[in-house]
Design an enzyme around this catalytic site. Structure first.
Site, PDB file in Angstrom:
ATOM      1  N   SER A   1       0.811  -1.217   0.000  1.00  0.00           N
ATOM      2  CA  SER A   1       0.000   0.000   0.000  1.00  0.00           C
ATOM      3  C   SER A   1       0.844   1.267   0.000  1.00  0.00           C
ATOM      4  O   SER A   1       0.310   2.369   0.003  1.00  0.00           O
ATOM      5  CB  SER A   1      -0.915   0.019   1.227  1.00  0.00           C
ATOM      6  OG  SER A   1      -1.792  -1.071   1.192  1.00  0.00           O
ATOM      7  N   GLY A   2       2.176   1.115   0.043  1.00  0.00           N
ATOM      8  CA  GLY A   2       3.026   2.306   0.071  1.00  0.00           C
ATOM      9  C   GLY A   2       3.957   2.364   1.272  1.00  0.00           C
ATOM     10  O   GLY A   2       4.431   3.446   1.646  1.00  0.00           O
ATOM     11  N   THR A   3       4.224   1.206   1.863  1.00  0.00           N
ATOM     12  CA  THR A   3       5.087   1.125   3.046  1.00  0.00           C
ATOM     13  C   THR A   3       6.471   1.718   2.786  1.00  0.00           C
ATOM     14  O   THR A   3       6.983   2.510   3.588  1.00  0.00           O
ATOM     15  CB  THR A   3       5.289  -0.359   3.448  1.00  0.00           C
ATOM     16  OG1 THR A   3       4.069  -1.061   3.223  1.00  0.00           O
ATOM     17  CG2 THR A   3       5.715  -0.489   4.885  1.00  0.00           C
TER      18      THR A   3
ATOM     19  N   HIS B   1       2.668  -4.544   9.672  1.00  0.00           N
ATOM     20  CA  HIS B   1       1.435  -4.796   8.904  1.00  0.00           C
ATOM     21  C   HIS B   1       0.334  -5.334   9.836  1.00  0.00           C
ATOM     22  O   HIS B   1      -0.743  -5.686   9.375  1.00  0.00           O
ATOM     23  CB  HIS B   1       1.678  -5.834   7.810  1.00  0.00           C
ATOM     24  CG  HIS B   1       2.662  -5.424   6.751  1.00  0.00           C
ATOM     25  ND1 HIS B   1       2.597  -4.217   6.091  1.00  0.00           N
ATOM     26  CD2 HIS B   1       3.722  -6.081   6.217  1.00  0.00           C
ATOM     27  CE1 HIS B   1       3.588  -4.156   5.200  1.00  0.00           C
ATOM     28  NE2 HIS B   1       4.278  -5.262   5.262  1.00  0.00           N
TER      29      HIS B   1
ATOM     30  N   SER C   1      -0.341  -5.341  -7.202  1.00  0.00           N
ATOM     31  CA  SER C   1       1.021  -5.098  -6.719  1.00  0.00           C
ATOM     32  C   SER C   1       1.533  -6.315  -5.952  1.00  0.00           C
ATOM     33  O   SER C   1       2.661  -6.774  -6.149  1.00  0.00           O
ATOM     34  CB  SER C   1       1.036  -3.853  -5.831  1.00  0.00           C
ATOM     35  OG  SER C   1       2.334  -3.582  -5.379  1.00  0.00           O
TER      36      SER C   1
ATOM     37  N   TYR D   1      -2.597   6.381  -0.520  1.00  0.00           N
ATOM     38  CA  TYR D   1      -1.523   6.362  -1.525  1.00  0.00           C
ATOM     39  C   TYR D   1      -1.884   7.312  -2.666  1.00  0.00           C
ATOM     40  O   TYR D   1      -1.046   8.101  -3.121  1.00  0.00           O
ATOM     41  CB  TYR D   1      -1.369   4.926  -2.037  1.00  0.00           C
ATOM     42  CG  TYR D   1      -0.284   4.709  -3.069  1.00  0.00           C
ATOM     43  CD1 TYR D   1       1.011   4.346  -2.687  1.00  0.00           C
ATOM     44  CD2 TYR D   1      -0.556   4.841  -4.440  1.00  0.00           C
ATOM     45  CE1 TYR D   1       2.003   4.127  -3.642  1.00  0.00           C
ATOM     46  CE2 TYR D   1       0.425   4.628  -5.393  1.00  0.00           C
ATOM     47  CZ  TYR D   1       1.705   4.273  -4.989  1.00  0.00           C
ATOM     48  OH  TYR D   1       2.682   4.059  -5.941  1.00  0.00           O
TER      49      TYR D   1
END
Ligand code: A3P
Length: 321
Positions: free
Chosen positions: A68-70, A132, A162, A221
């Protein structure tokens, strides 16, 4: 359930045997714990984190559903918090993958057993740590302390694609033959995915944010892609490190945004080779970095299915995508 980690084998194995199992589409084993699907590989570290992690009020915890954009959030928050320690042109991000710079609870802090693990007490403050783990099963001390949580969410269709590309690229279950896309998608929609169901993950943090917006920041995001500068400022304020007028004039917000941009990080030598924990290639964390790439893989019917799930699950919550 309480698990005694001093005799890890027995009690842990006993608990594990009582849980429902599934094989993820990529061949990795999942266990269902408190209604959440967890990779079996991560189950012991997650239980250890729950038991041993002591949050400090100054901590910043980055929470995400994988993909998700970590990586982006790690780079941004590290750069914001350390801008007076490291000038941009000497940022550790130029020579280390963001996952080395910001450790994760279940991957880095509690991955090994007992003394093999690093001691988070010795980390300089503010500690920036990622996870997470869903809000409901975070270590109690995170929920009870005054630490800050930053959650970044992303359109589940893009998250699914993704994740699919990431797992195909890394082949963590070496000998497994991955299931076809439509079967994998069906499992995702039924909630069977690492840290899933995805809607529970998002709602858990969304509700925590509504309850306590000073402590839980909820980002998207897509919003960061749309306007990175205002989001960098927002994140800095939330973390307690707002930019001064002088810094803004000097262009520090732009510099940090550029340093952490997809193009910049992807093209650094350090991110073209090497890996995280011997399991995930550094390069696999930088694929396309776009919004809406799902249209190249999923049919309108598949998108409709996720839309319907979100509409029914998010109904009345105020959360939309
Ligand atoms: P795609 O696979 O759609 O390209 P995570 O960091 O949570 O593992 O998520 C990885 C996703 O974020 C990948 O998405 C990756 O390309 C994207 N990403 C990584 N670094 C980024 C950055 N600096 N800016 C924007 N997106 C980034």
């Amino acid at each position: 359930a309480e698990v005694d980690h001093s005799s890890p084998k027995d009690e842990f194995q006993e608990l594990l045997q009582t849980l429902e199992h599934q094989t993820n589409w990529d061949g990795q084993r999942l266990v269902k714990y408190d209604g959440i699907w967890l990779l079996e590989l991560l189950f012991r570290p997650i239980l250890s984190a729950q038991k041993y992690f002591k949050a400090k009020d100054t901590d910043v915890i980055l929470s995400t559903m994988p993909k998700s954009g970590t990586t982006w959030l790690k780079a941004l928050t590290f750069s914001i918090a350390n801008r007076s320690v490291f000038p941009i042109d000497r940022s550790p991000l130029l020579t280390s993958n963001p996952h080395k710079v910001v450790p994760a609870l279940e991957f880095n802090l509690y991955w090994g057993k007992g003394e093999e693990n690093p001691d988070p007490e010795s980390f300089p403050e503010p500690r920036i740590l990622s996870t997470h783990i869903p809000f409901e099963i975070l270590p109690d001390s995170i929920r009870e302390s005054d630490c800050r949580i930053i959650y970044i969410s992303r359109n589940p269709l893009d998250v699914f694609i993704s994740q699919r590309q990431f797992l195909l690229e890394n082949k963590i279950a070496k000998d497994a033959v991955p299931l076809e896309l439509d079967e994998a998608f069906d499992m995702f929609c039924r909630g069977i995915t690492s840290y899933g169901p995805f809607w529970e993950h998002m709602l858990g943090y969304w509700n925590a944010h509504l309850k306590n917006p000073e402590r839980v920041l909820f980002l998207k995001y897509e919003d960061l892609k749309g306007d990175i500068l205002s989001n960098v400022k927002k994140i800095a304020e939330f973390m307690g490190f707002p930019f001064s007028a002088e810094e803004e004039k000097q262009g520090v917000v732009e510099q940090i945004s550029r340093l952490c941009s997809f193009e910049n990080l992807k093209n650094l030598e350090v991110n073209k080779s090497g890996n995280v924990l011997g399991l995930m290639k550094n390069s696999s964390f930088f694929r396309k970095g776009e919004v809406g790439d799902w249209v190249n893989y999923l049919s309108p019917e598949m998108a409709e299915r996720v839309k319907n799930i979100m509409e029914s699950k998010f109904q009345g919550s105020g959360l939309t995508f």
